[in-house]
Design a protein around this motif. Structure first.
Motif, PDB file in Angstrom:
ATOM      1  N   PRO A  41       0.840  -1.208   0.000  1.00 40.00           N
ATOM      2  CA  PRO A  41       0.000   0.000   0.000  1.00 40.00           C
ATOM      3  C   PRO A  41       0.874   1.257   0.000  1.00 40.00           C
ATOM      4  O   PRO A  41       1.913   1.301   0.646  1.00 40.00           O
ATOM      5  CB  PRO A  41      -0.785  -0.100   1.306  1.00 40.00           C
ATOM      6  N   ILE A  42       0.427   2.253  -0.731  1.00 39.80           N
ATOM      7  CA  ILE A  42       1.085   3.558  -0.717  1.00 39.80           C
ATOM      8  C   ILE A  42       0.495   4.303   0.475  1.00 39.80           C
ATOM      9  O   ILE A  42      -0.721   4.378   0.618  1.00 39.80           O
ATOM     10  CB  ILE A  42       0.837   4.332  -2.029  1.00 39.80           C
ATOM     11  N   GLY A  43       1.338   4.828   1.327  1.00 49.58           N
ATOM     12  CA  GLY A  43       0.876   5.492   2.544  1.00 49.58           C
ATOM     13  C   GLY A  43      -0.054   6.660   2.278  1.00 49.58           C
ATOM     14  O   GLY A  43       0.068   7.352   1.261  1.00 49.58           O
ATOM     15  N   ASP A  44      -0.980   6.853   3.211  1.00 48.89           N
ATOM     16  CA  ASP A  44      -1.939   7.956   3.082  1.00 48.89           C
ATOM     17  C   ASP A  44      -1.243   9.307   2.977  1.00 48.89           C
ATOM     18  O   ASP A  44      -1.666  10.158   2.206  1.00 48.89           O
ATOM     19  CB  ASP A  44      -2.900   7.969   4.270  1.00 48.89           C
ATOM     20  N   GLY A  45      -0.165   9.486   3.747  1.00 48.65           N
ATOM     21  CA  GLY A  45       0.562  10.753   3.701  1.00 48.65           C
ATOM     22  C   GLY A  45       1.150  11.026   2.332  1.00 48.65           C
ATOM     23  O   GLY A  45       1.120  12.158   1.843  1.00 48.65           O
ATOM     24  N   ARG A  46       1.683   9.974   1.702  1.00 45.99           N
ATOM     25  CA  ARG A  46       2.249  10.140   0.355  1.00 45.99           C
ATOM     26  C   ARG A  46       1.150  10.469  -0.638  1.00 45.99           C
ATOM     27  O   ARG A  46       1.310  11.344  -1.494  1.00 45.99           O
ATOM     28  CB  ARG A  46       3.006   8.875  -0.074  1.00 45.99           C
ATOM     29  N   LEU A  47       0.025   9.763  -0.545  1.00 41.40           N
ATOM     30  CA  LEU A  47      -1.076  10.029  -1.471  1.00 41.40           C
ATOM     31  C   LEU A  47      -1.674  11.416  -1.230  1.00 41.40           C
ATOM     32  O   LEU A  47      -2.129  12.064  -2.176  1.00 41.40           O
ATOM     33  CB  LEU A  47      -2.147   8.954  -1.341  1.00 41.40           C
ATOM     34  N   GLU A  48      -1.649  11.860   0.011  1.00 43.97           N
ATOM     35  CA  GLU A  48      -2.155  13.204   0.296  1.00 43.97           C
ATOM     36  C   GLU A  48      -1.238  14.257  -0.311  1.00 43.97           C
ATOM     37  O   GLU A  48      -1.689  15.251  -0.877  1.00 43.97           O
ATOM     38  CB  GLU A  48      -2.256  13.404   1.803  1.00 43.97           C
ATOM     39  N   ALA A  49       0.063  14.023  -0.210  1.00 46.76           N
ATOM     40  CA  ALA A  49       1.041  14.976  -0.749  1.00 46.76           C
ATOM     41  C   ALA A  49       1.149  14.879  -2.262  1.00 46.76           C
ATOM     42  O   ALA A  49       1.382  15.871  -2.942  1.00 46.76           O
ATOM     43  CB  ALA A  49       2.409  14.725  -0.119  1.00 46.76           C
ATOM     44  N   ARG A  50       1.004  13.661  -2.784  1.00 47.22           N
ATOM     45  CA  ARG A  50       1.162  13.417  -4.225  1.00 47.22           C
ATOM     46  C   ARG A  50       0.096  12.419  -4.669  1.00 47.22           C
ATOM     47  O   ARG A  50       0.346  11.217  -4.757  1.00 47.22           O
ATOM     48  CB  ARG A  50       2.558  12.887  -4.504  1.00 47.22           C
TER      49      ARG A  50
END
Length: 86
Positions: A63-72
Motif C-alpha cells: 500500500p502507498i501510505g496515506d501521507g504520500r497520497l495526500e502529498a502526491r
C-alpha cells in the motif's frame, strides 16, 4: 502568443525592452508540456482508481501510505520504492 506577436516589431532580437519572442514562446511551450504531463498523470490515477489499484505500489505491491497520497495524489509507488529510484 503567436496571434499577439503579429502586430509587433519582427526584430525582437534587438529589443532592449526585454525577452525575445522566441524565448517567450519557448517558455510557453515548456509550460504546455508540463501541464499535459500533469494531466496524463491525473488520468492514469483515475484509471487506477477505476481498476481498484489506486494506492497500491506498482513496483512492490505494498500500500502507498496515506501521507504520500495526500502529498502526491498521482503517486504510483510507495515511498520506499520511490526513494530507491524504482
Amino acid at each position: 502568443m503567436v496571434a499577439a506577436s503579429v502586430d509587433t516589431n519582427a526584430d525582437d532580437e534587438h529589443d532592449p525592452e526585454g525577452a525575445t519572442i522566441a524565448f517567450e514562446r519557448s517558455q510557453i511551450g515548456a509550460l504546455v508540456r508540463q501541464v499535459r504531463s500533469s494531466l496524463a498523470e491525473v488520468d492514469a490515477a483515475v484509471e487506477r482508481l477505476e481498476a481498484g489499484t489506486y494506492g497500491v505500489c506498482e513496483v512492490c505491491g505494498a500500500p502507498i501510505g496515506d501521507g504520500r497520497l495526500e502529498a502526491r495524489p498521482v503517486a504510483r509507488t510507495c515511498i520506499r520504492c520511490a526513494a530507491a529510484g524504482r
